[in-house]
Structure formats: structure tokens, C-alpha cells
Design a protein around this motif. Sequence first.
Motif, PDB file in Angstrom:
ATOM      1  N   ASP A  10      45.437  39.971  31.778  1.00 40.87           N
ATOM      2  CA  ASP A  10      44.394  40.978  31.231  1.00 40.87           C
ATOM      3  C   ASP A  10      43.214  40.667  31.525  1.00 40.87           C
ATOM      4  OD1 ASP A  10      43.122  43.017  30.113  1.00 40.87           O
ATOM      5  OD2 ASP A  10      43.424  42.497  27.859  1.00 40.87           O
ATOM      6  N   ILE A  11      42.809  39.357  30.852  1.00 41.39           N
ATOM      7  CA  ILE A  11      41.101  39.083  31.391  1.00 41.39           C
ATOM      8  C   ILE A  11      41.015  38.642  32.857  1.00 41.39           C
ATOM      9  CG2 ILE A  11      39.303  37.333  30.566  1.00 41.39           C
ATOM     10  CD1 ILE A  11      40.942  37.107  27.766  1.00 41.39           C
ATOM     11  N   ILE A  12      41.867  37.677  33.220  1.00 34.88           N
ATOM     12  CA  ILE A  12      41.407  37.244  34.625  1.00 34.88           C
ATOM     13  C   ILE A  12      41.412  38.414  35.923  1.00 34.88           C
ATOM     14  CG2 ILE A  12      42.041  35.739  36.611  1.00 34.88           C
ATOM     15  CD1 ILE A  12      42.829  33.635  34.485  1.00 34.88           C
ATOM     16  N   PRO A  13      42.688  39.053  35.830  1.00 31.23           N
ATOM     17  CA  PRO A  13      42.695  40.266  36.701  1.00 31.23           C
ATOM     18  C   PRO A  13      41.410  41.248  36.695  1.00 31.23           C
ATOM     19  CG  PRO A  13      45.036  39.647  35.966  1.00 31.23           C
ATOM     20  CD  PRO A  13      43.800  38.925  34.942  1.00 31.23           C
ATOM     21  N   ASP A  14      41.334  41.608  35.293  1.00 30.75           N
ATOM     22  CA  ASP A  14      40.144  42.519  35.268  1.00 30.75           C
ATOM     23  C   ASP A  14      38.739  42.095  35.853  1.00 30.75           C
ATOM     24  OD1 ASP A  14      41.976  44.373  34.080  1.00 30.75           O
ATOM     25  OD2 ASP A  14      41.126  44.068  31.942  1.00 30.75           O
ATOM     26  N   TYR A  15      38.643  40.740  35.542  1.00 30.14           N
ATOM     27  CA  TYR A  15      37.379  40.196  36.001  1.00 30.14           C
ATOM     28  C   TYR A  15      37.298  40.158  37.441  1.00 30.14           C
ATOM     29  CZ  TYR A  15      34.639  36.368  37.708  1.00 30.14           C
ATOM     30  OH  TYR A  15      33.830  35.494  38.447  1.00 30.14           O
ATOM     31  N   LEU A  16      38.295  39.481  38.155  1.00 30.51           N
ATOM     32  CA  LEU A  16      38.490  39.489  39.296  1.00 30.51           C
ATOM     33  C   LEU A  16      38.155  40.844  40.275  1.00 30.51           C
ATOM     34  CD1 LEU A  16      41.106  36.969  40.087  1.00 30.51           C
ATOM     35  CD2 LEU A  16      38.828  36.529  40.238  1.00 30.51           C
ATOM     36  N   SER A  17      38.727  41.841  39.557  1.00 32.55           N
ATOM     37  CA  SER A  17      38.753  43.252  40.117  1.00 32.55           C
ATOM     38  C   SER A  17      37.266  43.577  39.958  1.00 32.55           C
ATOM     39  CB  SER A  17      39.746  44.345  39.498  1.00 32.55           C
ATOM     40  OG  SER A  17      39.436  45.576  39.612  1.00 32.55           O
ATOM     41  N   ASP A  18      36.699  43.453  38.926  1.00 37.25           N
ATOM     42  CA  ASP A  18      35.429  44.187  38.802  1.00 37.25           C
ATOM     43  C   ASP A  18      34.343  43.110  39.581  1.00 37.25           C
ATOM     44  OD1 ASP A  18      36.380  45.735  36.955  1.00 37.25           O
ATOM     45  OD2 ASP A  18      35.856  44.499  35.193  1.00 37.25           O
ATOM     46  N   ILE A  19      34.491  42.095  39.622  1.00 36.36           N
ATOM     47  CA  ILE A  19      33.520  41.026  40.318  1.00 36.36           C
ATOM     48  C   ILE A  19      33.682  41.468  41.971  1.00 36.36           C
ATOM     49  CG2 ILE A  19      34.889  39.002  40.617  1.00 36.36           C
ATOM     50  CD1 ILE A  19      31.182  39.490  40.038  1.00 36.36           C
ATOM     51  N   ASN A  20      34.793  41.592  42.353  1.00 36.04           N
ATOM     52  CA  ASN A  20      34.990  41.905  43.658  1.00 36.04           C
ATOM     53  C   ASN A  20      34.512  42.981  44.192  1.00 36.04           C
ATOM     54  OD1 ASN A  20      36.234  39.257  44.580  1.00 36.04           O
ATOM     55  ND2 ASN A  20      38.325  39.804  43.697  1.00 36.04           N
ATOM     56  N   ALA A  21      34.696  44.180  43.532  1.00 34.81           N
ATOM     57  CA  ALA A  21      34.423  45.361  43.434  1.00 34.81           C
ATOM     58  C   ALA A  21      32.471  45.359  43.670  1.00 34.81           C
ATOM     59  CB  ALA A  21      34.812  46.469  42.588  1.00 34.81           C
ATOM     60  N   GLU A  22      32.086  44.805  42.766  1.00 32.51           N
ATOM     61  CA  GLU A  22      30.570  44.720  42.747  1.00 32.51           C
ATOM     62  C   GLU A  22      30.043  43.928  44.094  1.00 32.51           C
ATOM     63  OE1 GLU A  22      28.430  46.117  40.848  1.00 32.51           O
ATOM     64  OE2 GLU A  22      30.185  47.171  40.205  1.00 32.51           O
ATOM     65  N   LEU A  23      30.778  42.588  44.290  1.00 33.26           N
ATOM     66  CA  LEU A  23      30.154  42.081  45.749  1.00 33.26           C
ATOM     67  C   LEU A  23      30.440  42.886  46.709  1.00 33.26           C
ATOM     68  CD1 LEU A  23      31.549  38.438  44.575  1.00 33.26           C
ATOM     69  CD2 LEU A  23      29.370  39.125  44.398  1.00 33.26           C
ATOM     70  N   GLU A  24      31.527  43.499  46.852  1.00 33.83           N
ATOM     71  CA  GLU A  24      31.737  44.302  48.069  1.00 33.83           C
ATOM     72  C   GLU A  24      30.745  45.663  48.016  1.00 33.83           C
ATOM     73  OE1 GLU A  24      35.129  47.271  50.055  1.00 33.83           O
ATOM     74  OE2 GLU A  24      35.640  45.990  48.431  1.00 33.83           O
ATOM     75  N   ALA A  25      30.381  46.177  46.787  1.00 36.92           N
ATOM     76  CA  ALA A  25      29.498  47.223  46.681  1.00 36.92           C
ATOM     77  C   ALA A  25      27.997  46.914  47.383  1.00 36.92           C
ATOM     78  CB  ALA A  25      29.418  47.819  45.438  1.00 36.92           C
ATOM     79  N   ARG A  26      27.839  45.444  46.963  1.00 39.22           N
ATOM     80  CA  ARG A  26      26.316  45.020  47.377  1.00 39.22           C
ATOM     81  C   ARG A  26      26.452  44.226  48.694  1.00 39.22           C
ATOM     82  NH1 ARG A  26      26.472  45.860  42.348  1.00 39.22           N
ATOM     83  NH2 ARG A  26      24.474  46.116  41.033  1.00 39.22           N
ATOM     84  N   SER A  27      27.563  44.342  49.457  1.00 36.16           N
ATOM     85  CA  SER A  27      27.850  43.706  50.771  1.00 36.16           C
ATOM     86  C   SER A  27      27.510  42.196  50.673  1.00 36.16           C
ATOM     87  CB  SER A  27      26.695  44.540  51.836  1.00 36.16           C
ATOM     88  OG  SER A  27      27.249  45.746  51.860  1.00 36.16           O
ATOM     89  N   VAL A  28      27.958  41.640  49.717  1.00 37.00           N
ATOM     90  CA  VAL A  28      27.873  40.128  49.818  1.00 37.00           C
ATOM     91  C   VAL A  28      29.374  39.635  50.297  1.00 37.00           C
ATOM     92  CG1 VAL A  28      27.662  38.142  48.160  1.00 37.00           C
ATOM     93  CG2 VAL A  28      26.603  40.240  47.633  1.00 37.00           C
ATOM     94  N   LYS A  29      29.181  38.746  51.286  1.00 37.76           N
ATOM     95  CA  LYS A  29      30.091  38.497  51.925  1.00 37.76           C
ATOM     96  C   LYS A  29      29.865  36.721  52.171  1.00 37.76           C
ATOM     97  CE  LYS A  29      31.375  42.298  54.685  1.00 37.76           C
ATOM     98  NZ  LYS A  29      31.504  43.305  55.987  1.00 37.76           N
TER      99      LYS A  29
END
Length: 302
Positions: free
Chosen positions: A63-82
Motif C-alpha cells: 500500500d504505502i510504498i507502491p502508492d508513494y513510488l507511483s506518485d513521486i515517479n509521476a511528479e518527476l516525469e511531469a517536471r521532466s526530471v531525469k
Amino acid sequence: MDYLLQVKIGALVALLLLTLIFGFIPARVKWFRDTNGTELHRTVLSLISCFAGGVFLAACLLDIIPDYLSDINAELEARSVKTSFPLPEFIMAAGFFMVLILERFVLNCREMQGAPEERAPLMPDNRNGHGHGHRASPDPEASGHHVHVDFQAHSPFRSFMLFLSLSLHSIFEGLAIGLQSTDSKVLEICIAILVHKSIIVFSLSVKLVQSAVRPLWVAAYIGVFALMTPVGIAIGISVMEARLASGALIQAILEGLAAGTFIYITFLEILPHELNSPGKQLLKVLFIVLGFSIMAALTFLG
């Protein structure tokens, strides 16, 4: 007041009341507070703790870890952080070390002050008229060496950190409800959180009453924890109206710190305490698997 807002307020009230009811069952029933009862009594409490350990393990990994990884990766991708650096995992590690350093600092201060309650085992073995560690024993399971790994296993500080990490995650659960734009999605998420949080708060309450925390503080912890998801719902409604540009990124970072905290509490507090204590090892594992399986089934069913 539109219908969607009424549904969200109804979800807020339902989550608050149900959390209080399930949280105060172990906190108010004397049976759960009596840690010096019969062997059967101690065994049942230990098995409940094992069940809680399985619940927290599933909440951490599914629950906690998958939700976090999904949210943070989506935000990094949205801000073009590679970057090749594992930033999401680093944030979790920061949360882990934050709790580790803080706890070691507090326990070191208490040790220097000679506070015995943070160094004594929660449930000493009173067989043969003495506690663990008071007399040499050839049995490694009953010796002071065994007790050493069990020291501080249910310390009030660790219980507070468990409460803090769960409360932070509960705020994010509330945000998930408050940020929805349709009443059907609000109800769907609310029902899932109702079932999930009922088990979580019961398990949390059991851990608190076993941790030498005063009853008044147990009631305060449960009361504050019950308010966290409603607070998250209220914040979510406010965020929808304010439409903050960096709100999702801030939420994701806080989720990562909470995930690291939860990893520490789950793997260094709950599971080691029960698995390192003697007696009924296979039954304990069965209850850990049972708690994990129930939460896994709830996650699978959505």
C-alpha cells in the motif's frame, strides 16, 4: 452545498466515527491492558500482535510504498526530471534514517539518565518466580541474552513513531478522497479506506496498550489518529479550490518520508519483537501470514 461536497462530508464523519470505535476497543477493554495475566492471556496478546505485524507488513509493501513510488515517479516525469540516481528510494531512506537517528538519540539520553522503563522488556517472563535476565539460565530462549534483543521492543517512543507514520499516511488517504471529482469515486475510495483503516487502528491500539503508554495518552493518540483522514479530506477539498502547482510534489515527498518511517517501524519494531520471543513460533508465523493475507486480499479487491 452541492451533492459531491455532501458525500465527502459524509465520508469524513463515517471515517471519524468508525476509527474511534475500533481504536477504543483495545484501549478501553481491560483485558488488552493486562500484560501480567495467565499464560493463555499472554499467548493471545502475542498472536494479536503477530496479526498486527502481518497487517503492517502488508500495508508497508502493498500500500504505502507502491502508492508513494507511483506518485513521486509521476511528479518527476511531469517536471521532466531525469536522473540515474534513485531519488524516490533515497527519500524513503531519508525517512528511515530520520527515525533511526532520532530514536537512538532519545534512547541514548534516557540511558544516560538511567531510565529503566525504556530498557526493560514489556512482558517479562515470571515463570519460576523471577523475570528474564535476573538469573543465569542454560536455555538460550530464557536467558538474559535473549532478552537483550527484546529490549525497547515496545518502547513508548517507537509507539509514538508508529502512530506518527500511520497518521501521516492517513492524511494522504484523506487527500485521495478530498481530491476526487465524482461522488461514485468518493464512495468507492471511502469504503476501501473504511475497511483498511478499521484493521489498522485496531492493530495500532493493541500496540499502544502494550507499550507502557498511559491510558490518557492512548486515548489521545487514537483520537488524533481518527482525525487525520478527515483532516486529509478537508485539505484535499481546499487544494482542489486553490489548485496549487507544487501541491502534488510536496505530498509525494512527504509520502516518501512516511514510507521510510513505516519500513523502520515494521521491520525493526513489530516483527522482531514477536519472532524473537520464545514459544509457539509456527502459530505466530501463521498469524503474521493471516494478517498479511487479509490486507493483501483487500488490496487485490481494490
